[in-house]
Write a protein that holds these residues in place. Structure first.
Motif, mmCIF file in Angstrom:
data_model
loop_
_atom_site.group_PDB
_atom_site.id
_atom_site.type_symbol
_atom_site.label_atom_id
_atom_site.label_comp_id
_atom_site.label_asym_id
_atom_site.label_seq_id
_atom_site.Cartn_x
_atom_site.Cartn_y
_atom_site.Cartn_z
ATOM 1 N N LYS A 72 0.847 -1.196 0.000
ATOM 2 C CA LYS A 72 0.000 0.000 0.000
ATOM 3 C C LYS A 72 0.876 1.236 0.000
ATOM 4 O O LYS A 72 1.924 1.258 0.625
ATOM 5 N N ASP A 73 0.440 2.262 -0.740
ATOM 6 C CA ASP A 73 1.177 3.517 -0.745
ATOM 7 C C ASP A 73 0.751 4.350 0.464
ATOM 8 O O ASP A 73 -0.072 3.920 1.268
ATOM 9 N N SER A 74 1.305 5.533 0.618
ATOM 10 C CA SER A 74 1.032 6.369 1.786
ATOM 11 C C SER A 74 -0.445 6.779 1.871
ATOM 12 O O SER A 74 -0.934 7.080 2.947
ATOM 13 N N GLY A 75 -1.147 6.763 0.763
ATOM 14 C CA GLY A 75 -2.566 7.113 0.764
ATOM 15 C C GLY A 75 -3.469 5.917 0.993
ATOM 16 O O GLY A 75 -4.680 6.024 0.999
ATOM 17 N N GLY A 76 -2.876 4.722 1.155
ATOM 18 C CA GLY A 76 -3.653 3.521 1.406
ATOM 19 C C GLY A 76 -4.085 2.784 0.154
ATOM 20 O O GLY A 76 -4.777 1.778 0.231
ATOM 21 N N SER A 77 -3.673 3.258 -1.027
ATOM 22 C CA SER A 77 -4.032 2.578 -2.274
ATOM 23 C C SER A 77 -3.108 1.395 -2.510
ATOM 24 O O SER A 77 -1.925 1.444 -2.198
ATOM 25 N N LEU A 78 -3.658 0.334 -3.078
ATOM 26 C CA LEU A 78 -2.862 -0.842 -3.399
ATOM 27 C C LEU A 78 -1.971 -0.535 -4.592
ATOM 28 O O LEU A 78 -2.426 0.047 -5.581
ATOM 29 N N VAL A 79 -0.703 -0.897 -4.509
ATOM 30 C CA VAL A 79 0.224 -0.712 -5.619
ATOM 31 C C VAL A 79 0.844 -2.063 -5.967
ATOM 32 O O VAL A 79 1.030 -2.912 -5.108
ATOM 33 N N ILE A 80 1.142 -2.259 -7.243
ATOM 34 C CA ILE A 80 1.717 -3.508 -7.726
ATOM 35 C C ILE A 80 3.092 -3.228 -8.297
ATOM 36 O O ILE A 80 3.261 -2.323 -9.110
ATOM 37 N N ASN A 81 4.056 -4.012 -7.909
ATOM 38 C CA ASN A 81 5.418 -3.874 -8.393
ATOM 39 C C ASN A 81 5.495 -4.241 -9.873
ATOM 40 O O ASN A 81 4.878 -5.213 -10.317
ATOM 41 N N VAL A 82 6.254 -3.461 -10.641
ATOM 42 C CA VAL A 82 6.393 -3.682 -12.088
ATOM 43 C C VAL A 82 6.967 -5.071 -12.376
ATOM 44 O O VAL A 82 6.470 -5.782 -13.247
ATOM 45 N N LYS A 83 7.993 -5.467 -11.649
ATOM 46 C CA LYS A 83 8.606 -6.779 -11.886
ATOM 47 C C LYS A 83 7.599 -7.892 -11.612
ATOM 48 O O LYS A 83 7.493 -8.847 -12.370
ATOM 49 N N PHE A 84 6.848 -7.755 -10.526
ATOM 50 C CA PHE A 84 5.826 -8.743 -10.173
ATOM 51 C C PHE A 84 4.783 -8.851 -11.285
ATOM 52 O O PHE A 84 4.439 -9.945 -11.730
ATOM 53 N N LEU A 85 4.256 -7.706 -11.739
ATOM 54 C CA LEU A 85 3.246 -7.704 -12.795
ATOM 55 C C LEU A 85 3.821 -8.251 -14.099
ATOM 56 O O LEU A 85 3.177 -9.056 -14.772
ATOM 57 N N ALA A 86 5.029 -7.842 -14.443
ATOM 58 C CA ALA A 86 5.654 -8.312 -15.681
ATOM 59 C C ALA A 86 5.800 -9.829 -15.682
ATOM 60 O O ALA A 86 5.505 -10.497 -16.680
ATOM 61 N N GLU A 87 6.250 -10.396 -14.568
ATOM 62 C CA GLU A 87 6.386 -11.848 -14.477
ATOM 63 C C GLU A 87 5.021 -12.528 -14.572
ATOM 64 O O GLU A 87 4.877 -13.570 -15.203
ATOM 65 N N LYS A 88 4.028 -11.922 -13.974
ATOM 66 C CA LYS A 88 2.670 -12.474 -13.971
ATOM 67 C C LYS A 88 2.094 -12.545 -15.382
ATOM 68 O O LYS A 88 1.408 -13.501 -15.720
ATOM 69 N N ILE A 89 2.382 -11.539 -16.214
ATOM 70 C CA ILE A 89 1.793 -11.494 -17.558
ATOM 71 C C ILE A 89 2.757 -11.935 -18.657
ATOM 72 O O ILE A 89 2.412 -11.901 -19.831
ATOM 73 N N GLY A 90 3.969 -12.333 -18.270
ATOM 74 C CA GLY A 90 4.932 -12.800 -19.265
ATOM 75 C C GLY A 90 5.504 -11.689 -20.121
ATOM 76 O O GLY A 90 5.759 -11.875 -21.306
ATOM 77 N N MET A 91 5.710 -10.530 -19.527
ATOM 78 C CA MET A 91 6.264 -9.385 -20.248
ATOM 79 C C MET A 91 7.640 -9.051 -19.674
ATOM 80 O O MET A 91 7.892 -9.270 -18.492
ATOM 81 N N ASN A 92 8.488 -8.514 -20.492
ATOM 82 C CA ASN A 92 9.806 -8.094 -20.037
ATOM 83 C C ASN A 92 9.647 -6.951 -19.030
ATOM 84 O O ASN A 92 9.006 -5.945 -19.340
ATOM 85 N N PRO A 93 10.219 -7.104 -17.810
ATOM 86 C CA PRO A 93 10.074 -6.066 -16.788
ATOM 87 C C PRO A 93 10.616 -4.699 -17.217
ATOM 88 O O PRO A 93 10.051 -3.661 -16.870
ATOM 89 N N THR A 94 11.696 -4.705 -17.981
ATOM 90 C CA THR A 94 12.273 -3.443 -18.454
ATOM 91 C C THR A 94 11.303 -2.737 -19.396
ATOM 92 O O THR A 94 11.111 -1.522 -19.307
ATOM 93 N N LEU A 95 10.672 -3.493 -20.277
ATOM 94 C CA LEU A 95 9.711 -2.919 -21.219
ATOM 95 C C LEU A 95 8.507 -2.351 -20.461
ATOM 96 O O LEU A 95 8.075 -1.218 -20.717
ATOM 97 N N LEU A 96 7.984 -3.110 -19.504
ATOM 98 C CA LEU A 96 6.850 -2.625 -18.716
ATOM 99 C C LEU A 96 7.231 -1.364 -17.947
ATOM 100 O O LEU A 96 6.458 -0.411 -17.881
#
Length: 84
Positions: free
Chosen positions: A22-46
């Protein structure tokens, strides 16, 4: 932190820490590397999409959004049990 990152406003789903948090405002945030691995995308590109250095095609944008929705679906299935 790099010089250029000090005043950068990241999208709410971006986080420099692993997984979800969660960020300082309480919103859920997703790490780029985590999302990239989840969707099969290059983390650098994402990361380049997030930073605005590149623009994703409609197909890539749909892949990213679908991955975010999948993570949301998985999170919605979590049951928390309280020990008494």
């Amino acid at each position: 932190m790099n010089k250029g990152q000090r005043n950068r406003q990241w999208p709410k789903w971006y986080s420099p820490s692993p997984g979800c948090s969660k960020d300082s405002g309480g919103s859920l945030v997703i790490n780029v590397k985590f999302l990239a691995e989840k969707i099969g995308m290059n983390p650098t590109l994402l990361s380049q999409y997030v930073q605005g250095h590149k623009k994703p095609s409609d197909k890539q944008a749909e892949k990213i959004l679908s991955g975010i929705h999948q993570i949301g679906y998985e999170l919605s299935g979590i049951n928390l049990l309280r020990q008494t």
